[in-house]
Design a protein around this motif. Structure first.
Motif, mmCIF file in Angstrom:
data_model
loop_
_atom_site.group_PDB
_atom_site.id
_atom_site.type_symbol
_atom_site.label_atom_id
_atom_site.label_comp_id
_atom_site.label_asym_id
_atom_site.label_seq_id
_atom_site.Cartn_x
_atom_site.Cartn_y
_atom_site.Cartn_z
ATOM 1 N N ALA A 30 0.859 -1.188 0.000
ATOM 2 C CA ALA A 30 0.000 0.000 0.000
ATOM 3 C C ALA A 30 0.887 1.227 0.000
ATOM 4 N N ILE A 31 0.426 2.281 -0.656
ATOM 5 C CA ILE A 31 1.122 3.558 -0.691
ATOM 6 C C ILE A 31 0.239 4.594 -0.025
ATOM 7 N N PHE A 32 0.837 5.407 0.831
ATOM 8 C CA PHE A 32 0.104 6.469 1.522
ATOM 9 C C PHE A 32 0.597 7.826 1.024
ATOM 10 N N ASP A 33 -0.315 8.661 0.567
ATOM 11 C CA ASP A 33 -0.033 10.042 0.154
ATOM 12 C C ASP A 33 1.123 10.145 -0.848
ATOM 13 N N PRO A 34 1.014 9.482 -2.004
ATOM 14 C CA PRO A 34 2.103 9.497 -2.974
ATOM 15 C C PRO A 34 2.212 10.827 -3.716
ATOM 16 N N LEU A 35 3.424 11.137 -4.167
ATOM 17 C CA LEU A 35 3.616 12.254 -5.082
ATOM 18 C C LEU A 35 3.176 11.845 -6.487
ATOM 19 N N ARG A 36 3.193 12.831 -7.384
ATOM 20 C CA ARG A 36 2.610 12.623 -8.704
ATOM 21 C C ARG A 36 3.422 11.675 -9.588
ATOM 22 N N GLU A 37 4.756 11.689 -9.462
ATOM 23 C CA GLU A 37 5.544 10.744 -10.253
ATOM 24 C C GLU A 37 5.565 9.416 -9.514
ATOM 25 N N ILE A 80 0.950 5.292 13.505
ATOM 26 C CA ILE A 80 -0.158 6.019 12.894
ATOM 27 C C ILE A 80 0.379 6.907 11.771
ATOM 28 N N ILE A 81 -0.227 6.787 10.612
ATOM 29 C CA ILE A 81 0.076 7.668 9.489
ATOM 30 C C ILE A 81 -0.924 8.810 9.572
ATOM 31 N N THR A 82 -0.425 9.985 9.941
ATOM 32 C CA THR A 82 -1.303 11.063 10.393
ATOM 33 C C THR A 82 -1.611 12.125 9.350
ATOM 34 N N GLY A 83 -0.991 12.041 8.177
ATOM 35 C CA GLY A 83 -1.246 13.082 7.184
ATOM 36 C C GLY A 83 -0.865 14.448 7.719
ATOM 37 N N ASP A 84 -1.803 15.399 7.633
ATOM 38 C CA ASP A 84 -1.565 16.741 8.162
ATOM 39 C C ASP A 84 -2.323 16.981 9.466
ATOM 40 N N THR A 85 -2.818 15.917 10.085
ATOM 41 C CA THR A 85 -3.487 16.062 11.375
ATOM 42 C C THR A 85 -2.472 16.319 12.484
ATOM 43 N N LEU A 86 -1.407 15.526 12.510
ATOM 44 C CA LEU A 86 -0.376 15.653 13.538
ATOM 45 C C LEU A 86 0.987 15.583 12.889
ATOM 46 N N PHE A 87 1.781 16.630 13.079
ATOM 47 C CA PHE A 87 3.169 16.656 12.640
ATOM 48 C C PHE A 87 4.078 16.424 13.842
ATOM 49 N N ILE A 88 5.365 16.365 13.599
ATOM 50 C CA ILE A 88 6.323 16.310 14.693
ATOM 51 C C ILE A 88 6.564 17.753 15.145
ATOM 52 N N VAL A 138 4.694 7.979 15.136
ATOM 53 C CA VAL A 138 3.936 8.958 14.359
ATOM 54 C C VAL A 138 4.634 9.149 13.022
ATOM 55 N N TYR A 139 3.886 8.901 11.934
ATOM 56 C CA TYR A 139 4.390 9.073 10.579
ATOM 57 C C TYR A 139 3.608 10.213 9.907
ATOM 58 N N PRO A 140 4.114 11.436 9.933
ATOM 59 C CA PRO A 140 3.373 12.567 9.359
ATOM 60 C C PRO A 140 3.626 12.727 7.861
ATOM 61 N N ASN A 141 2.840 13.578 7.224
ATOM 62 C CA ASN A 141 2.953 13.817 5.785
ATOM 63 C C ASN A 141 4.020 14.860 5.443
ATOM 64 N N HIS A 142 4.438 15.664 6.441
ATOM 65 C CA HIS A 142 5.399 16.741 6.156
ATOM 66 C C HIS A 142 6.377 16.931 7.300
ATOM 67 N N GLY A 143 7.514 17.563 6.956
ATOM 68 C CA GLY A 143 8.493 17.987 7.938
ATOM 69 C C GLY A 143 8.751 19.468 7.815
ATOM 70 N N ALA A 144 9.777 19.956 8.498
ATOM 71 C CA ALA A 144 10.105 21.377 8.495
ATOM 72 C C ALA A 144 10.284 21.887 7.074
ATOM 73 N N GLY A 145 9.719 23.068 6.814
ATOM 74 C CA GLY A 145 9.791 23.667 5.488
ATOM 75 C C GLY A 145 8.468 23.661 4.754
ATOM 76 N N SER A 146 7.548 22.843 5.193
ATOM 77 C CA SER A 146 6.224 22.811 4.570
ATOM 78 C C SER A 146 5.389 23.989 5.046
ATOM 79 N N ALA A 147 4.538 24.494 4.146
ATOM 80 C CA ALA A 147 3.641 25.590 4.498
ATOM 81 C C ALA A 147 2.346 25.089 5.133
ATOM 82 N N CYS A 148 2.243 23.785 5.395
ATOM 83 C CA CYS A 148 1.022 23.222 5.973
ATOM 84 C C CYS A 148 0.989 23.317 7.495
#
Length: 471
Positions: free
Chosen positions: A25-32, A129-137, A179-189
């Protein structure tokens, strides 16, 4: 069983690959999607599901191309209404990937459909938990994005939902979970994300400001909304692409694969409304460039600044790159929905210059020369860093116009005086200089090394203020 984070630094984006007993399974893949397909082939696994945590705003997801190329089912959480075939799961619904279980936990707040996926191993033990943009580090997802697409939402309503989701759905889970978030430092989310890209839930309960046990809902809403910058203009456009669907990356690449010699390139620039985008390093761009082009270097936060400064994802674009970098530039543009590349200059800028065509340049000075200019005065100094950077420390005589606000403050830049621009290191200030040049400003100088280099001189600057105290 294996769970792997696939991190893309230029977008501060994390996708996840889960595999067990030949199913993946792939979670939140990029376009390529090639890297995900190749990863599964390496394990001789079949991609069974593409799990999406929400309709992303900061990138175009690869879910549709993965579905097309692998036959995988796309899965969203409750309340999602995608404009294509997908499974809209119920809260608590479970999916099997080999012996692993993926449980849906609806966690609205960042968006209404935001969902966290709980990973349970073959022994029935919760793993992460794969948290998307609900919970970041170190942070949580900003709640001011979805209302740009759904009119009756407010950031306060979403923040209240996020508070409940965190307290009732996330913080009740065991502390050992990763916790597996969708983004790290540098994201505007988010606004205060850590450079770390994973952590235990227990540690986040201790150090993440948004997970304080004694925090009231009103305090949470106030702290979450304080200090949020204006989201990039392309965010709602990407949400709609992810929600309604988009053209395949293969088609985008085929349209963009159009090498143009200098004469054909000039004709295309004159006959269309295409933006000439030069993605070389600032140092090379400053020495010489095609008139009316703007510089956003590939070796910086390229996609972020394209999205901040080019208003429409439908904008036609003509590219100038270092030879061999054309495909990379086209791919990175497509990640944030800019599918309008109509060609690129064969051989890059040297072929234009060797053909005897008109070129332009931007002056650059080192910090010592800048120091001497400040002593003699007669310049207008502009700092194009973020307001938080400027407020934390800046040259005393500088005027702050953040790069992402430049288009709204052009009248602040005089045309009858020499302009000197700087940022933190030189990347953003060259973008700003190129944009001003394109709009008719002539006497522009950029400071090499930016504020970091200026601080090594005797030019007076303010005392340091920790950015977190400014929120």
């Amino acid at each position: 069983m294996r769970i792997e984070q696939i991190y893309t630094g230029c977008l501060a984006h994390a996708a996840y690959y889960l595999e067990d007993q030949g199913e993946a399974a792939i979670f939140d893949p990029l376009r390529e999607v090639g890297p995900y397909i190749n990863r599964a082939k390496k394990d001789k696994a079949q991609i069974k599901y593409v799990f999406e945590t929400h309709f992303h705003a900061d990138f175009v997801s690869g879910h549709l191309d993965l579905q097309k190329q692998t036959g995988a089912d796309i899965v969203y959480g409750p309340s999602a209404k995608p404009g294509y075939e997908a499974i809209v799961a119920e809260d608590g619904q479970e999916f099997k990937v080999g012996r692993y279980t993926v449980r849906v936990i609806h966690t609205p707040g960042h968006t209404l459909e935001s969902t966290t996926y709980l990973l349970i191993n073959q022994n029935g033990e919760m793993h992460g938990i794969i948290t998307g943009d609900t919970l970041f580090i170190g942070d949580v997802g900003r709640p001011d994005l979805a209302q740009h697409v759904i009119a009756d939402l407010t950031e306060e309503k979403l923040a209240a939902l996020l508070f409940d989701s965190l307290r009732n759905k996330i913080m009740t889970l065991p502390d050992h979970l990763i916790v597996y978030p969708n983004h790290g430092a540098g994201s505007a989310c988010g606004k205060m994300m850590s450079k770390e890209t994973t952590d235990t839930l227990g540690n986040q309960k201790k150090v993440n400001y948004a997970l304080r046990a004694d925090m009231t809902k009103e305090e949470f809403i106030d702290e979450l909304l304080t200090g949020l910058t204006t989201p990039p203009g392309y965010f709602p456009q990407n949400v709609l692409m992810n929600l309604k669907g988009y053209d395949s990356l293969e088609n985008v690449m085929q349209r963009a694969d159009r090498p143009l010699g200098p004469e054909a390139f000039e004709a295309a620039a004159n006959e269309t409304c295409a933006l000439i985008l030069d993605v070389r390093n600032p140092e090379e761009f400053a020495k010489g460039f095609i008139p009316n082009s703007i510089n956003i270097g590939l070796n910086g936060n390229f996609a972020q600044w394209v999205g901040e400064l080019i208003p429409s994802v439908k904008q036609e674009i003509l590219l100038i790159t270092e030879p061999g970098k054309e495909r990379e530039a086209i791919t990175r543009l497509s990640r944030v929905g800019y599918d309008g590349v109509i060609g690129f200059l064969t051989g890059g800028f040297p072929t234009w210059k060797d053909s005897g065509n008109e070129i332009d340049s931007i002056g650059r000075i080192n910090a010592k020369t800048f120091e001497n200019m400040m002593i003699t005065n007669g310049i207008e100094l502009f700092d194009v860093r973020k307001r938080s950077e400027f407020n934390s420390q800046h040259v005393l005589e500088a005027t702050n116009i953040p790069l992402n606000e430049l288009n709204q403050h052009l009248a602040s830049f005089p045309k009858d005086k020499p302009l000197v621009l700087h940022c933190a290191g030189g990347y953003r200030s060259m973008i700003a200089a190129s944009m001003l040049k394109q709009r008719g400003w002539e006497n522009i100088t950029d400071v090499q090394g930016g504020f970091a280099a200026i601080k090594e001189t005797s030019v007076p600057y303010t005392d340091y203020v920790c950015p977190t105290t400014l929120l």
